[in-house]
Structure formats: structure tokens, C-alpha cells
Design an enzyme around this catalytic site. Structure first.
Site, PDB file in Angstrom:
ATOM      1  N   LYS A   1      -6.470   6.644  11.003  1.00  0.00           N
ATOM      2  CA  LYS A   1      -7.903   6.572  11.345  1.00  0.00           C
ATOM      3  C   LYS A   1      -7.993   6.338  12.842  1.00  0.00           C
ATOM      4  CE  LYS A   1      -9.414   3.423   8.199  1.00  0.00           C
ATOM      5  NZ  LYS A   1     -10.324   2.607   7.340  1.00  0.00           N
TER       6      LYS A   1
ATOM      7  N   PHE B   1     -13.717   3.585   4.707  1.00  0.00           N
ATOM      8  CA  PHE B   1     -12.767   2.699   4.033  1.00  0.00           C
ATOM      9  C   PHE B   1     -12.333   3.415   2.760  1.00  0.00           C
ATOM     10  CE2 PHE B   1     -10.826  -0.649   1.715  1.00  0.00           C
ATOM     11  CZ  PHE B   1     -10.160  -1.330   2.714  1.00  0.00           C
ATOM     12  N   VAL B   2     -11.023   3.695   2.670  1.00  0.00           N
ATOM     13  CA  VAL B   2     -10.518   4.515   1.564  1.00  0.00           C
ATOM     14  C   VAL B   2      -9.637   3.699   0.623  1.00  0.00           C
ATOM     15  CG1 VAL B   2     -10.670   6.747   2.743  1.00  0.00           C
ATOM     16  CG2 VAL B   2      -8.622   5.349   3.052  1.00  0.00           C
TER      17      VAL B   2
ATOM     18  N   GLY C   1       0.791  -1.237   0.000  1.00  0.00           N
ATOM     19  CA  GLY C   1       0.000   0.000   0.000  1.00  0.00           C
ATOM     20  C   GLY C   1       0.816   1.277   0.000  1.00  0.00           C
TER      21      GLY C   1
ATOM     22  N   ARG D   1      -5.571   0.708  -6.447  1.00  0.00           N
ATOM     23  CA  ARG D   1      -4.300   1.291  -5.985  1.00  0.00           C
ATOM     24  C   ARG D   1      -3.835   2.419  -6.911  1.00  0.00           C
ATOM     25  NH1 ARG D   1      -2.189  -2.028  -1.922  1.00  0.00           N
ATOM     26  NH2 ARG D   1      -2.433  -4.264  -2.199  1.00  0.00           N
TER      27      ARG D   1
ATOM     28  N   ASP E   1      -4.654   2.000  11.181  1.00  0.00           N
ATOM     29  CA  ASP E   1      -6.085   1.776  11.401  1.00  0.00           C
ATOM     30  C   ASP E   1      -6.262   1.225  12.824  1.00  0.00           C
ATOM     31  OD1 ASP E   1      -8.797   1.384  10.809  1.00  0.00           O
ATOM     32  OD2 ASP E   1      -8.466  -0.504   9.783  1.00  0.00           O
TER      33      ASP E   1
ATOM     34  N   ASP F   1      -5.721  -0.211  -1.383  1.00  0.00           N
ATOM     35  CA  ASP F   1      -6.580  -1.087  -2.192  1.00  0.00           C
ATOM     36  C   ASP F   1      -7.820  -1.549  -1.447  1.00  0.00           C
ATOM     37  OD1 ASP F   1      -5.058  -2.825  -0.389  1.00  0.00           O
ATOM     38  OD2 ASP F   1      -5.962  -4.461  -1.523  1.00  0.00           O
TER      39      ASP F   1
ATOM     40  N   ASP G   1       1.074   2.828   4.840  1.00  0.00           N
ATOM     41  CA  ASP G   1       0.043   3.611   4.159  1.00  0.00           C
ATOM     42  C   ASP G   1      -0.968   4.197   5.147  1.00  0.00           C
ATOM     43  OD1 ASP G   1      -0.980   1.100   4.759  1.00  0.00           O
ATOM     44  OD2 ASP G   1      -1.740   0.659   2.752  1.00  0.00           O
TER      45      ASP G   1
HETATM   46  P1  IMP Z   1      -4.225  -2.039  10.981  1.00  0.00           P
HETATM   47  O1  IMP Z   1      -3.401  -3.257  11.217  1.00  0.00           O
HETATM   48  O2  IMP Z   1      -5.667  -2.264  11.340  1.00  0.00           O
HETATM   49  O3  IMP Z   1      -3.664  -0.765  11.562  1.00  0.00           O
HETATM   50  O4  IMP Z   1      -4.326  -1.834   9.431  1.00  0.00           O
HETATM   51  C1  IMP Z   1      -3.255  -1.567   8.663  1.00  0.00           C
HETATM   52  C2  IMP Z   1      -3.450  -2.061   7.263  1.00  0.00           C
HETATM   53  O5  IMP Z   1      -4.828  -2.337   6.928  1.00  0.00           O
HETATM   54  C3  IMP Z   1      -3.022  -0.981   6.312  1.00  0.00           C
HETATM   55  O6  IMP Z   1      -1.640  -1.024   6.067  1.00  0.00           O
HETATM   56  C4  IMP Z   1      -3.866  -1.273   5.091  1.00  0.00           C
HETATM   57  O7  IMP Z   1      -3.205  -2.247   4.306  1.00  0.00           O
HETATM   58  C5  IMP Z   1      -5.134  -1.849   5.649  1.00  0.00           C
HETATM   59  N1  IMP Z   1      -6.189  -0.810   5.764  1.00  0.00           N
HETATM   60  C6  IMP Z   1      -6.696  -0.306   6.898  1.00  0.00           C
HETATM   61  N2  IMP Z   1      -7.643   0.624   6.618  1.00  0.00           N
HETATM   62  C7  IMP Z   1      -7.710   0.700   5.265  1.00  0.00           C
HETATM   63  C8  IMP Z   1      -8.484   1.501   4.362  1.00  0.00           C
HETATM   64  O8  IMP Z   1      -9.321   2.344   4.704  1.00  0.00           O
HETATM   65  N3  IMP Z   1      -8.237   1.279   3.031  1.00  0.00           N
HETATM   66  C9  IMP Z   1      -7.332   0.379   2.570  1.00  0.00           C
HETATM   67  N4  IMP Z   1      -6.587  -0.358   3.385  1.00  0.00           N
HETATM   68  C10 IMP Z   1      -6.767  -0.211   4.729  1.00  0.00           C
HETATM   69 MG    MG Z   2      -0.741  -2.052   4.408  1.00  0.00          MG
END
Ligand code: IMP
Ligand code: MG
Length: 203
Positions: free
Chosen positions: A146, A167-168, A60, A180, A118, A174, A115
Site C-alpha cells: 500500500k 483496509f483489507v 498474516g 484470515r 503498509d 486479519d 503479508d
Molecule cells: P506496517 O508496519 O504499517 O508496514 O504494517 C505492517 C503490518 O500491519 C502488516 O504485516 C499487517 O499485519 C498489518 N496491516 C497493514 N495494513 C493492513 C491491512 O490492510 N489489513 C490487514 N493488516 C494490515
Molecule cells: Mg503482519
């Protein structure tokens, strides 16, 4: 410094090609370009005079990394860590490492680039692995944050934009490996991931 998003962009219409799946533009190409430049200045100030290794999480970060790096006026090395989440729809699932780091980061300053921050689960798996390699310090840089979705206690040192819980996609991000290549960050139409989720859940 974090740039708070102005919601008026969400009213911008996307081009016809994407309109069925992407409901609005959240961050324009111009806003991204400006913010990436200013982020690079902040990072340069903190990393000047250090042996820097940029470690980027695949996939990403591709566009963000390419743009950020060309604005970083620092001697640096670059390597990647591959991490994939096998989740359903827009929820992250089990994390699997698909590529390990090759460069030696011992005693060096690491800039970890992702990227989007979350829930924080990904970075909370990656950071201990990196720390075990004994870098001098690790700073985390994310394009998007986020904060409303966070379940782990983690903050980035450099954040491009703090966004609401949408969700972006686009600018490297992606949904099911698509979108992407959009030059902007857009909000995925909820009917797309609801459909995908129904399909996955029925299997
Ligand atoms: P986390 O482990 O929940 O912090 O998420 C991290 C990963 O989830 C990011 O590196 C993205 O690959 C994916 N992700 C989380 N939110 C989004 C979104 O809104 N769009 C696309 N990918 C996301
Ligand atoms: Mg990622």
C-alpha cells in the site's frame, strides 16, 4: 515486477456469510494463485544455487507462505519471526516481538516474507535485527503493497499486488484476528473498524 490491480474486481460481491463485514472482493483466488506462481519464478531465478533461508513474519503470511513455498523449486530452510502490533482499529501501534529466529542465517541468503507493506514500520524494525545476524543478503517479498500509506523509506524486492489505501482482510490478513480464512483478499467494510475504534477509544 508489480502487478497493478484492476479495480473492476471491487464490484464482485462476496458470499452472504461475509457480506456484512467485507464490502467487496479486491483480489480473487484465481488472481492470487496466478500471481503467487509468477512471483515464485522470479524468486527462483534470483536464489538459484544459494543456501536460502525463508524467514516469514507471523501470522498474516500463513496462506501466502504455504502457497509460495510449494511453488519454490529451491533447497531452503524455513523459520519464523513473531511480531505483533498493539494498535487501535486499523492503525499499527507499538511493535512487540513474540517469537525470535532460531535458524542460523550467517552467510546465507534470506528471503523475508510478509503479508503487506503498509507504513513500513514493521519491516524497518525487523530488517536491522536480521542484518545483525550477518546473512549474505536479504530480499523482501510481500503479497501486498500500500504505497500511499508509507512513512518509512522502504521498498520490497518482490511484490504480489500494489493496492490502494483500503483496509483489507482474507488470505491470511486479519482485522482483530478475524477473516484470515477467506480465500480471497477483500475490503473490510469501514463501519466495522469505525465501530471497533469507537469501542476501544471509549475504554
Ligand atoms: P506496517 O508496519 O504499517 O508496514 O504494517 C505492517 C503490518 O500491519 C502488516 O504485516 C499487517 O499485519 C498489518 N496491516 C497493514 N495494513 C493492513 C491491512 O490492510 N489489513 C490487514 N493488516 C494490515
Ligand atoms: Mg503482519
Amino acid at each position: 515486477m508489480t502487478t497493478k490491480l484492476k479495480t473492476k474486481n471491487s464490484k464482485l460481491k462476496t458470499s452472504a456469510n461475509w457480506r456484512k463485514e467485507v464490502e467487496s472482493v479486491l483480489i480473487t483466488e484465481q488472481q492470487i494463485a496466478w500471481r503467487v506462481k509468477t512471483l515464485a519464478r522470479e524468486i527462483e531465478r534470483d536464489f538459484r544455487g544459494r543456501e536460502t533461508v525463508v524467514v516469514s513474519l507471523l501470522s498474516g503470511t500463513v496462506m501466502f507462505l504455504a502457497d509460495l513455498m510449494r511453488h519454490l523449486n529451491l533447497p531452503l530452510r524455513l523459520d519464523f519471526i513473531g511480531v505483533s502490533s498493539y494498535g487501535t482499529g486499523t492503525e499499527s501501534g507499538e511493535l512487540v516481538f513474540t517469537k525470535e529466529l532460531r535458524l542460523d542465517v550467517r552467510g546465507r541468503d534470506v528471503l523475508l516474507v510478509d503479508d503487506i507493506l503498509d507504513t513500513g514500520k514493521t519491516l524497518c524494525r525487523v530488517l536491522p535485527k536480521l542484518r545483525a545476524l550477518k546473512p549474505r543478503r536479504i530480499k523482501v517479498c510481500v503479497l501486498l503493497d500500500k504505497p500511499d500509506r508509507r512513512v518509512e523509506k522502504i521498498k520490497a524486492d518482490y511484490t504480489g499486488f500494489s493496492i490502494p489505501d483500503f483496509f483489507v482482510v482474507g488470505y491470511g490478513l486479519d482485522f482483530a484476528e478475524r477473516h484470515r480464512n477467506l480465500p480471497f483478499v477483500g475490503v473490510l467494510h469501514p463501519h466495522i473498524y469505525k465501530q471497533a475504534c469507537k469501542h476501544i477509544c471509549r475504554k
